[in-house]
Design a protein around this motif. Structure first.
Motif, PDB file in Angstrom:
ATOM      1  N   VAL A 134       0.838  -1.323   0.035  1.00  0.00           N
ATOM      2  CA  VAL A 134       0.059   0.101  -0.139  1.00  0.00           C
ATOM      3  C   VAL A 134       0.880   1.148   0.129  1.00  0.00           C
ATOM      4  CG1 VAL A 134      -1.681   1.345   1.339  1.00  0.00           C
ATOM      5  CG2 VAL A 134      -2.177  -1.209   1.130  1.00  0.00           C
ATOM      6  N   ALA A 135       2.008   1.291   0.724  1.00  0.00           N
ATOM      7  CA  ALA A 135       2.878   2.393   0.862  1.00  0.00           C
ATOM      8  C   ALA A 135       3.284   2.807  -0.697  1.00  0.00           C
ATOM      9  CB  ALA A 135       3.864   2.241   1.945  1.00  0.00           C
ATOM     10  N   PHE A 173      15.109  -2.729   9.332  1.00  0.00           N
ATOM     11  CA  PHE A 173      15.731  -3.385   8.334  1.00  0.00           C
ATOM     12  C   PHE A 173      15.365  -2.860   6.884  1.00  0.00           C
ATOM     13  CE2 PHE A 173      15.347  -6.941   5.284  1.00  0.00           C
ATOM     14  CZ  PHE A 173      16.602  -7.253   5.135  1.00  0.00           C
ATOM     15  N   LEU A 174      13.812  -2.679   6.953  1.00  0.00           N
ATOM     16  CA  LEU A 174      13.116  -2.007   5.661  1.00  0.00           C
ATOM     17  C   LEU A 174      13.702  -0.485   5.562  1.00  0.00           C
ATOM     18  CD1 LEU A 174       9.740  -3.275   5.994  1.00  0.00           C
ATOM     19  CD2 LEU A 174      11.325  -4.200   4.345  1.00  0.00           C
ATOM     20  N   ARG A 224      17.720   9.212   0.579  1.00  0.00           N
ATOM     21  CA  ARG A 224      16.578   8.414   0.609  1.00  0.00           C
ATOM     22  C   ARG A 224      15.877   7.871   1.769  1.00  0.00           C
ATOM     23  NH1 ARG A 224      17.383   2.457  -2.015  1.00  0.00           N
ATOM     24  NH2 ARG A 224      18.648   2.471  -0.252  1.00  0.00           N
ATOM     25  N   GLY A 225      17.144   7.638   2.803  1.00  0.00           N
ATOM     26  CA  GLY A 225      16.922   7.309   4.090  1.00  0.00           C
ATOM     27  C   GLY A 225      16.348   8.333   5.022  1.00  0.00           C
ATOM     28  N   GLU A 226      16.633   9.447   4.836  1.00  0.00           N
ATOM     29  CA  GLU A 226      15.951  10.539   5.577  1.00  0.00           C
ATOM     30  C   GLU A 226      14.313  10.768   5.123  1.00  0.00           C
ATOM     31  OE1 GLU A 226      17.847  14.185   4.709  1.00  0.00           O
ATOM     32  OE2 GLU A 226      20.236  13.446   5.424  1.00  0.00           O
ATOM     33  N   LEU A 227      14.063  10.498   3.831  1.00  0.00           N
ATOM     34  CA  LEU A 227      12.807  10.715   3.450  1.00  0.00           C
ATOM     35  C   LEU A 227      12.040   9.660   4.016  1.00  0.00           C
ATOM     36  CD1 LEU A 227      13.514  11.871  -0.256  1.00  0.00           C
ATOM     37  CD2 LEU A 227      12.482  13.372   1.721  1.00  0.00           C
ATOM     38  N   ALA A 228      12.578   8.362   3.817  1.00  0.00           N
ATOM     39  CA  ALA A 228      11.704   7.281   4.263  1.00  0.00           C
ATOM     40  C   ALA A 228      11.478   7.460   5.664  1.00  0.00           C
ATOM     41  CB  ALA A 228      12.629   5.825   3.906  1.00  0.00           C
ATOM     42  N   LYS A 229      12.299   7.731   6.452  1.00  0.00           N
ATOM     43  CA  LYS A 229      12.236   8.025   8.117  1.00  0.00           C
ATOM     44  C   LYS A 229      11.029   8.866   8.363  1.00  0.00           C
ATOM     45  CE  LYS A 229      16.323   6.015  10.263  1.00  0.00           C
ATOM     46  NZ  LYS A 229      17.504   6.411  10.984  1.00  0.00           N
ATOM     47  N   ALA A 230      11.226   9.917   7.504  1.00  0.00           N
ATOM     48  CA  ALA A 230      10.088  11.199   7.746  1.00  0.00           C
ATOM     49  C   ALA A 230       8.698  10.561   7.469  1.00  0.00           C
ATOM     50  CB  ALA A 230      10.345  12.342   7.036  1.00  0.00           C
ATOM     51  N   ASN A 254       7.770   7.374   7.364  1.00  0.00           N
ATOM     52  CA  ASN A 254       7.688   5.857   7.872  1.00  0.00           C
ATOM     53  C   ASN A 254       7.370   4.848   6.853  1.00  0.00           C
ATOM     54  OD1 ASN A 254       7.379   4.353  10.171  1.00  0.00           O
ATOM     55  ND2 ASN A 254       5.292   4.551  10.715  1.00  0.00           N
ATOM     56  N   VAL A 255       7.905   5.124   6.012  1.00  0.00           N
ATOM     57  CA  VAL A 255       7.726   3.802   4.810  1.00  0.00           C
ATOM     58  C   VAL A 255       9.321   3.119   4.567  1.00  0.00           C
ATOM     59  CG1 VAL A 255       6.055   5.061   3.776  1.00  0.00           C
ATOM     60  CG2 VAL A 255       8.225   5.623   3.038  1.00  0.00           C
ATOM     61  N   PRO A 256       9.339   2.105   3.894  1.00  0.00           N
ATOM     62  CA  PRO A 256      10.439   1.277   3.733  1.00  0.00           C
ATOM     63  C   PRO A 256      11.279   2.191   2.626  1.00  0.00           C
ATOM     64  CG  PRO A 256       8.847  -0.030   3.657  1.00  0.00           C
ATOM     65  CD  PRO A 256       8.127   1.238   3.722  1.00  0.00           C
ATOM     66  N   ALA A 257      12.642   2.286   2.536  1.00  0.00           N
ATOM     67  CA  ALA A 257      13.475   2.954   1.870  1.00  0.00           C
ATOM     68  C   ALA A 257      13.087   2.654   0.517  1.00  0.00           C
ATOM     69  CB  ALA A 257      14.944   2.692   2.332  1.00  0.00           C
TER      70      ALA A 257
END
Length: 651
Positions: free
Chosen positions: A110-111, A315-316, A587-593, A595-598
């Motif tokens: 879904v993400a 991990f994701l 990419r990691g910063e955006l994914a954490k912000a 809350n989705v896998p990288a």
């Protein structure tokens, strides 16, 4: 091109496959979709998903669904199964229901769809009641294109009624092997999906899986499609099981923790999974790897749910994390840039092995696999089969699957050839599995095999490997003296060989079908009819006599691991490597912000292409793999700014 099959497993003719060269439509099939329909799917593929064209087999499957046919699709992990129902869903005016077995898998799918601007949702217990009500309201009002549901929830009559009112155009069953009693992840709730389909108004149905041998395939057809609304059998597409980007390697288990450490250390800080036989082993290996500076997280069913969820999320979302896990981890993991999978002990069977190594390299870039095995593992797996509550016929099939995996471990030829032969495919030697690269020396093993068989016979077929090896090597242990086995003619006849070699001989004699284990007598070896032929000189046997230590030294000479192999595949310069690391960090910063896998932001393959091509404007960026219109609008300027900065600093 996907291979189209009829339900009995035989290859269909061109008219059934709906491919070039067709002499006419299948008489049970509605008229094929117009070229405009497939062209529309291709436009969505490019504009929404950022892919230039279909992968092999996808177009035929999409065409079959668009023409109104039911479909069973067997495609390798990473082969693009999800797109086979997502594209028709976007061309279908009504709702598409996706049956998925795990919450993590639903959330990630879904993400990914939402990041592409596609309205999708998932009904599951992790949502609040209000969130689930809002999703059903959106579905009823036409605000969703895809709704993911677990089979356990879909059996509820109130949900079925609500979905029927919303109007269902397509029912997609992911991980369809779960419906089969022969499947390695059988889920009883999947058994009711044919009945649920009728309750939903008999929409078209597609079932998808990466692992289904002939028995499982037939079971899926019978259980899901036997009562189809128009009586027509489903179209069956077998795309093939080959994953040429995976390097296959297997090693006899000697010092498993050290072997795993050496393997992981060679992977250059890449993300990977180490499968373990027990919860305790996951904890111990994670502790050992962390002690050597490798970030590792355990995952097993005994952890607190919050700890499991946190480890999975890390991990994701982050690069370079190793998960040491039981088989509780994996089916819901859709991370495309897993660069290696290791097994610290023998998997359950050959299908489980294929499914688990398939979690590596889903982006198509090179990935490494290593499986450690020993006779104790085989004994444990056989004991699990014999002590299970399964029917006799199912136990027979499970024994065959385990034996196929043991034969793969002791294969005298290309691993890929042996593995794919199990699934009915013939391929040339791959040239890059461990056996192709290192070579295998076959020697006449009749005499040592006869020694081993004689030791079994002269001890009454009552003992296991270690006791028999001790007899052959002439060990005067207390047990051997107690049974007076030091008086046997076979005592000490194999002193010239080390115990590791004798264990290898027993493994290969077992793989050749000359001996079997009696699990009612604690795994004692017994001699089969084929073994008697060898024992009495009526047949011979060739065996591998690999020098294990030499092979281990040779294997360490492989290039610097899968992360470096992926970089070499992309042919990146040192400056491009530096840019790639900056792109990954962003990419990691955006994914954490979010809350989705990288990989929901961009997969590794896209970032590698960015670092290599260095586009400086949105048009050029939009030409890269995986950069659709929605992601271009959302992330384009952020990543273009990093690329421009790198160009300016290099000027």
């Amino acid at each position: 091109m996907a291979e189209a099959m009829e339900p009995d497993g035989t290859q269909a003719g061109p008219e059934a496959a709906g491919v070039a060269g067709s002499t006419g439509p299948d008489p049970q099939t509605p008229e094929p979709p117009s070229p405009e329909g497939l062209d529309a799917a291709r436009r969505i593929l490019t504009e929404r998903f950022g892919f230039r064209d279909f992968r092999p087999g996808q177009a035929e499957i999409v065409a079959a669904l668009l023409s109104g046919r039911d479909v069973l699709a067997i495609m390798p992990t990473g082969g693009g199964k999800s797109l086979c129902y997502q594209l028709p869903a976007l061309l279908e005016p009504r709702l598409t229901i996706v049956v998925s077995p795990l919450i993590a898998l639903m959330r990630n799918q879904v993400a990914q769809l939402q990041s592409l601007g596609i309205p999708a949702g998932a009904l599951h217990s992790g949502n609040s009641p209000e969130e689930n009500r809002d999703l059903l309201r959106a579905a009823a009002e036409g605000g969703l294109k895809l709704l993911y549901v677990a089979p356990e929830r879909l059996v509820r009559p109130d949900l079925q009624a609500a979905l029927r009112r919303a109007g269902i155009g397509l029912l997609a069953v992911d991980e369809a092997h779960c419906v089969s009693q022969w499947g390695h992840d059988f889920r009883p709730e999947y058994m009711r999906l044919a009945e649920i389909r009728a309750e939903l108004g008999n929409p078209r149905m597609i079932a998808l899986t990466a692992t289904a041998d002939t028995a499982t395939r037939g079971d899926i057809v019978e259980r899901l499609f036997a009562d189809g609304p128009d009586g027509a059998a489903p179209r069956i597409f077998v795309q093939g099981f080959d994953r040429p980007n995976l390097h296959l390697a297997m090693r006899p288990k000697e010092r498993a923790p050290r072997q795993i450490l050496d393997f992981v250390a060679r992977q250059g800080g890449a993300s990977g999974i180490v499968y373990c036989a027990s919860r305790r082993q996951t904890e111990e290996l994670a502790e050992m790897l962390n002690g050597k500076g490798i970030r590792a997280l355990p995952y097993h069913a005994g952890l607190e749910p919050a700890d499991r969820a946190r480890n999975e999320e890390l991990f994701l979302q982050e690069d370079g994390i190793v998960v040491t896990a039981t088989i509780a981890f994996g089916m819901g993991i859709d991370k495309p840039d897993v660069r290696f999978v290791a097994h610290a002990a023998l998997p359950k069977n050959i299908e489980s092995y294929y499914q688990e190594i398939g979690r590596a390299g889903r982006d198509g870039l090179p990935a490494e696999t290593l499986t450690l095995y020993g006779l104790d593992d085989v004994r444990l797996r056989r004991l699990q089969i014999e002590e299970s509550d399964a029917a006799d016929e199912q136990k027979r099939v499970e024994r065959q699957r385990l034996n196929a995996l043991v034969s793969l471990c002791e294969a005298p030829r290309c691993r890929r050839q042996t593995l794919l032969a199990y699934f009915g495919e013939e391929v040339a030697p791959c040239g890059h599995c461990d056996l192709c690269q290192e070579g295998v020396t076959l020697v006449d093993g009749t005499v040592p095999a006869q020694m081993a068989l004689s030791a079994i016979a002269r001890t009454g077929q009552r003992f296991g490997t270690e006791h028999l090896v001790a007899i052959l090597c002439g060990d005067e242990s207390e047990a051997i003296r107690r049974f007076q086995h030091d008086c046997l003619p076979t005592f000490g006849v194999g002193r010239e060989r080390p115990k590791t070699e004798w264990r290898a001989i027993f493994r290969q004699v077992y793989a050749a079908g000359l001996i079997a284990q009696d699990y009612a007598r604690h795994g004692a070896w017994t001699i089969t009819p084929a073994g008697k032929d060898v024992l009495f000189g009526r047949q011979g046997i060739e065996i591998r006599m690999d020098q294990l230590q030499a092979r281990d030294r040779k294997s360490k000479g492989r290039a610097s691991g899968s992360a470096a192999a992926a970089a070499a595949e992309a042919d990146l310069s040192a400056k491009s490597q530096a840019l790639l690391q900056r792109l990954k960090a962003k990419r990691g910063e955006l994914a954490k912000a979010q809350n989705v896998p990288a990989y929901v932001v961009f997969p590794d393959r896209t970032l590698i292409e960015m670092a290599q091509a260095r586009p400086t404007d949105p048009v050029a960026l939009g030409q890269l793999h995986g950069v659709g219109q929605a992601k271009l609008e959302r992330y384009g300027e952020t990543f273009l700014a990093l690329i421009r900065e790198a160009a300016a600093s290099a000027a």
